[in-house]
Design an enzyme around this catalytic site. Structure first.
Site, short mmCIF file in Angstrom:
data_model
loop_
_atom_site.label_atom_id
_atom_site.label_comp_id
_atom_site.label_asym_id
_atom_site.label_seq_id
_atom_site.Cartn_x
_atom_site.Cartn_y
_atom_site.Cartn_z
CG HIS A 57 -2.09 -0.97 1.23
ND1 HIS A 57 -3.48 -0.68 1.12
CD2 HIS A 57 -2.00 -2.23 1.53
CE1 HIS A 57 -4.14 -1.64 1.12
NE2 HIS A 57 -3.29 -2.74 1.15
CG ASP A 59 -4.45 2.54 1.72
OD1 ASP A 59 -3.48 2.25 1.19
OD2 ASP A 59 -5.09 1.67 2.07
#
Ligand code: UDP
Length: 500
Positions: A24, A127
């Protein structure tokens, strides 16, 4: 020219909030750097140990004149009884530590919201795992951009499977269903879905809000490119109705020189090891080496490591295999050490412990293919190097990504993985046998027609990936368009405030 570092009030200020796991963080940091390179004032929020994996690169960009900085927040290690520096999912080597890390991440919500208030950005790019940021951005009156760190294909699959639950009425977990609403006929088994989607469990209450938060965000940012999955880009925008931008492959765009490729994503310098690895690769014929990596998180059972070792050796092809040390019993260490010694003697295999300079390896002309767990970043990085793949999905959305590679793009040979298991639950039942590994390696690395055709298709996609990030390319234009749009929003907001 005025230095970018002394950012002025009129400059667009965007906060990036990466989630602490390499798959990520890496693409989001690259994306943040691309924004800065297009004259946006960028602040990245991260905890100390996580920031140390990318700070050098950010400092280099800053020293080159770009307005980019990291805002550090403290991870509550002491409070949780965690050792210093354990702040990333990849450090969660057992479920107790992982539970504490996850709890620590949730405890950061208040300090991060406080920072949003202090910094008063014009936009936050956060995110997908931070569902709460959609509301936090709304409170601030700025757009939240949902950063989805995988394919359009997988996000569409999640969407339609959650909506229609085609797997609910099957007689068994190994029966096939077809993903509804897709332009291609894609068949899967319930066993290939994440457990929280197969049946409701405590994790469902975590993941469902994540998808809901996307719907109330300004739009979604993808590390993808138009030619790779245009049908699914369209499906997402039209049928599902979510605004989005593909700006990838961001790793290729943001890391154009080798030094950065070697340093990315880890603290230590790779200097000596990289040189040894490059010498080994240089001694091999073009396209003769298979790179084997299961990403930054996946944990493999000892029985699986044994099958991989024999499978690779029995295939007769050259390989590089990244093995993560997991501090299990001595037996495993001695098995792997013996194997490494034997491979050094035969010069057929090269073991890398823990962390590989993946971009360097993929870009080397000796590398001819990859065995991948179908993590999206590894897929994009391989594609950018024009490489076909052996697909070995393990967890999360990776089984969808396998379908994209094998059934739609036709650049993947499936090894035959059957079951989606959480990355930290080591599965002894679902071991892929050495014979299956040999079979897949021979197809991919052999000189048969199937391999030749896959190679041609992968190279074409690699060329398309490169074109998309050049000036005038699709991803390039999307990034510019998004930045322009955010600038106009900022302007209208300022005008609105003046009028009030
Ligand atoms: N990576 C790397 N070296 C390694 C393992 C991983 O550089 O030894 C990088 C890889 O290049 C990719 C990221 O870590 O950018 C992993 O992301 P991916 O989506 O492939 O898988 P995940 O780790 O999230 O399962």
């Amino acid at each position: 020219m005025e230095s970018q570092q002394s950012h002025n009030h009129n400059q667009l200020h965007v906060i990036f909030l990466p989630f602490p796991s390499p798959g990520h963080m890496i693409p989001m940091i690259d994306t943040a750097r691309l924004f800065a390179k297009h004259r946006v004032n960028v602040t990245i929020i991260a905890t100390h140990a996580n920031a140390s994996t990318f700070q050098k690169t950010i400092d280099n960009d800053f020293n080159s004149g770009y307005s980019i900085k990291t805002k550090l927040i403290r991870f509550p290690s002491a409070q949780l009884g965690l050792p210093d520096g354990v702040e990333n999912l990849k450090d969660g080597t057992n479920s107790e530590i992982l539970g504490k890390i996850s709890h620590g991440i949730s405890m950061l919500q208040d300090p991060i919201e406080g920072l949003f208030q202090d910094l008063q950005p014009d936009c936050v790019v956060t995110d997908m795992m931070y569902a709460w940021t959609a509301e936090a951005a709304a409170k601030l009156g700025v757009p939240r951009i949902h950063y989805y760190s995988s394919s359009y294909f997988s996000n569409c699959a999640y969407h339609f499977i959650m909506k229609y639950r085609p797997h609910d009425n099957l007689v068994s977990d190994t029966h096939k269903f077809t993903i509804p609403g897709f332009p291609h006929t894609i068949q899967m088994t319930p066993l290939q879905l994440p457990d929280w989607l197969r049946e409701k469990n405590p994790a469902t209450a975590y993941f469902e809000p994540m998808f809901k938060s996307e719907e109330i965000s300004y739009g979604t940012l993808y590390n993808s490119f138009h030619e790779l999955e245009s049908d699914y880009e369209k499906l997402s925008k039209t049928t599902i109705g979510i605004k989005s931008w593909s700006v990838g492959p961001v790793s290729a765009w943001a890391n154009k020189d080798d030094e950065k490729k070697a340093n990315r994503g880890q603290i230590e310098e790779l200097g000596k090891e990289s040189a040894e690895l490059l010498n080994w690769l240089n001694s091999k014929q073009n396209e003769s080496v298979l790179y084997v990596s299961f990403g930054s998180l996946a944990m493999l059972a000892h029985a699986q490591l044994v099958e991989i070792a024999h499978g690779l050796e029995n295939s007769g092809h050259n390989f590089i295999w990244v093995v993560r040390k997991n501090n299990r019993d001595e037996g495993e260490n001695s098995f792997l050490q013996d194997f490494e010694k034997r491979m050094k003697e035969s010069n057929k295999g090269y073991i890398i412990w823990n962390w590989a300079p993946q971009l360097l390896i993929l870009d080397h002309p000796a590398t001819g293919g990859i065995v991948t767990h179908c993590g999206w970043n590894s897929i994009l990085e391989s594609l950018n190097s024009g490489l076909p793949m052996i697909t070995w999905p393990m967890f999360a959305e990776q089984f969808y990504n396998e379908k994209l590679l094998v059934d739609v793009l036709k650049i993947g040979v499936p090894v035959g993985a059957k079951e989606n298991k959480s990355w930290n639950s080591i599965s002894v039942e679902a071991v892929v046998k050495r014979e299956e590994i040999v079979k897949a390696v021979k197809i991919l690395m052999g000189s048969g027609q199937e391999s030749k055709e896959m190679r041609i298709r992968a190279k074409k996609l690699g060329d398309a990936a490169k074109r998309s990030i050049e000036e005038g390319g699709d991803s390039y234009n999307n990034l510019i368009q998004l930045i322009d749009e955010l600038k106009s929003l900022k302007k209208s907001k300022a005008l609105g405030e003046k009028a009030d």
